[in-house]
Write a protein that holds these residues in place. Structure first.
Motif, short mmCIF file in Angstrom:
data_model
loop_
_atom_site.label_atom_id
_atom_site.label_comp_id
_atom_site.label_asym_id
_atom_site.label_seq_id
_atom_site.Cartn_x
_atom_site.Cartn_y
_atom_site.Cartn_z
N ARG A 80 52.76 -50.94 -10.54
CA ARG A 80 52.99 -50.42 -9.20
C ARG A 80 52.00 -49.31 -8.87
NH1 ARG A 80 59.21 -48.77 -8.91
NH2 ARG A 80 58.69 -48.50 -6.73
N VAL A 81 51.58 -49.27 -7.61
CA VAL A 81 50.69 -48.21 -7.14
C VAL A 81 51.53 -47.21 -6.38
CG1 VAL A 81 48.77 -47.68 -5.59
CG2 VAL A 81 48.69 -49.72 -7.02
N GLY A 82 51.27 -45.93 -6.61
CA GLY A 82 52.00 -44.88 -5.92
C GLY A 82 51.14 -43.65 -5.73
N ARG A 98 47.23 -44.40 -14.34
CA ARG A 98 45.76 -44.52 -14.27
C ARG A 98 45.30 -44.29 -12.84
NH1 ARG A 98 47.39 -46.25 -18.52
NH2 ARG A 98 46.79 -47.71 -20.06
N PRO A 99 44.09 -43.78 -12.66
CA PRO A 99 43.55 -43.66 -11.30
C PRO A 99 43.36 -45.05 -10.68
CG PRO A 99 42.11 -42.58 -12.91
CD PRO A 99 43.17 -43.30 -13.67
N VAL A 100 43.53 -45.14 -9.38
CA VAL A 100 43.30 -46.40 -8.67
C VAL A 100 41.81 -46.50 -8.35
CG1 VAL A 100 43.79 -47.67 -6.55
CG2 VAL A 100 45.62 -46.46 -7.72
N PRO A 101 41.19 -47.63 -8.68
CA PRO A 101 39.76 -47.79 -8.35
C PRO A 101 39.52 -47.64 -6.85
CG PRO A 101 40.49 -49.55 -9.81
CD PRO A 101 41.72 -48.78 -9.38
N VAL A 102 38.35 -47.16 -6.48
CA VAL A 102 37.99 -46.92 -5.08
C VAL A 102 38.17 -48.18 -4.25
CG1 VAL A 102 36.11 -46.27 -3.54
CG2 VAL A 102 36.44 -45.05 -5.68
N GLU A 116 47.01 -38.01 -5.05
CA GLU A 116 46.10 -39.14 -5.27
C GLU A 116 46.87 -40.43 -5.52
OE1 GLU A 116 42.63 -39.23 -5.42
OE2 GLU A 116 42.69 -37.22 -4.62
N LEU A 117 46.25 -41.56 -5.17
CA LEU A 117 46.81 -42.86 -5.52
C LEU A 117 46.62 -43.08 -7.01
CD1 LEU A 117 45.66 -45.36 -2.76
CD2 LEU A 117 47.97 -44.65 -3.27
N ALA A 118 47.65 -43.63 -7.64
CA ALA A 118 47.58 -43.90 -9.08
C ALA A 118 48.33 -45.19 -9.38
CB ALA A 118 48.19 -42.74 -9.86
N LEU A 119 47.97 -45.81 -10.48
CA LEU A 119 48.61 -47.04 -10.93
C LEU A 119 49.52 -46.72 -12.09
CD1 LEU A 119 48.84 -50.17 -11.08
CD2 LEU A 119 46.90 -50.08 -12.67
#
Length: 67
Positions: free
Chosen positions: A13-15, A44-48, A4-7
């Protein structure tokens, strides 16, 4: 959470979550590159909305020109 994408809130940074072991989360930029570690409390989870923006930015609008 793996895949999953996460912050990484501390680094801004997003990864993509590659793994989580020993109290650490391992992330890699969506474009590739080196992994980095972050403590779980900083991830943290990345918002949709951000996920959709990232997906759209990768197309470059080429499909619209083809129509």
């Amino acid at each position: 959470m793996v895949g999953e994408l996460a912050l990484d809130a501390k680094r801004g940074r997003v990864g993509i979550v590659m793994d989580a072991q020993g109290g650490r989360v391992f992330l890699r930029r969506p474009e590739g590159g080196r992994e980095w570690e972050a403590p779980p409390e900083d991830v943290r989870p990345v918002p949709v909305v951000k996920k959709v923006q990232r997906t759209k930015s990768g197309t470059g609008g080429a499909s619209r020109r083809a129509l």
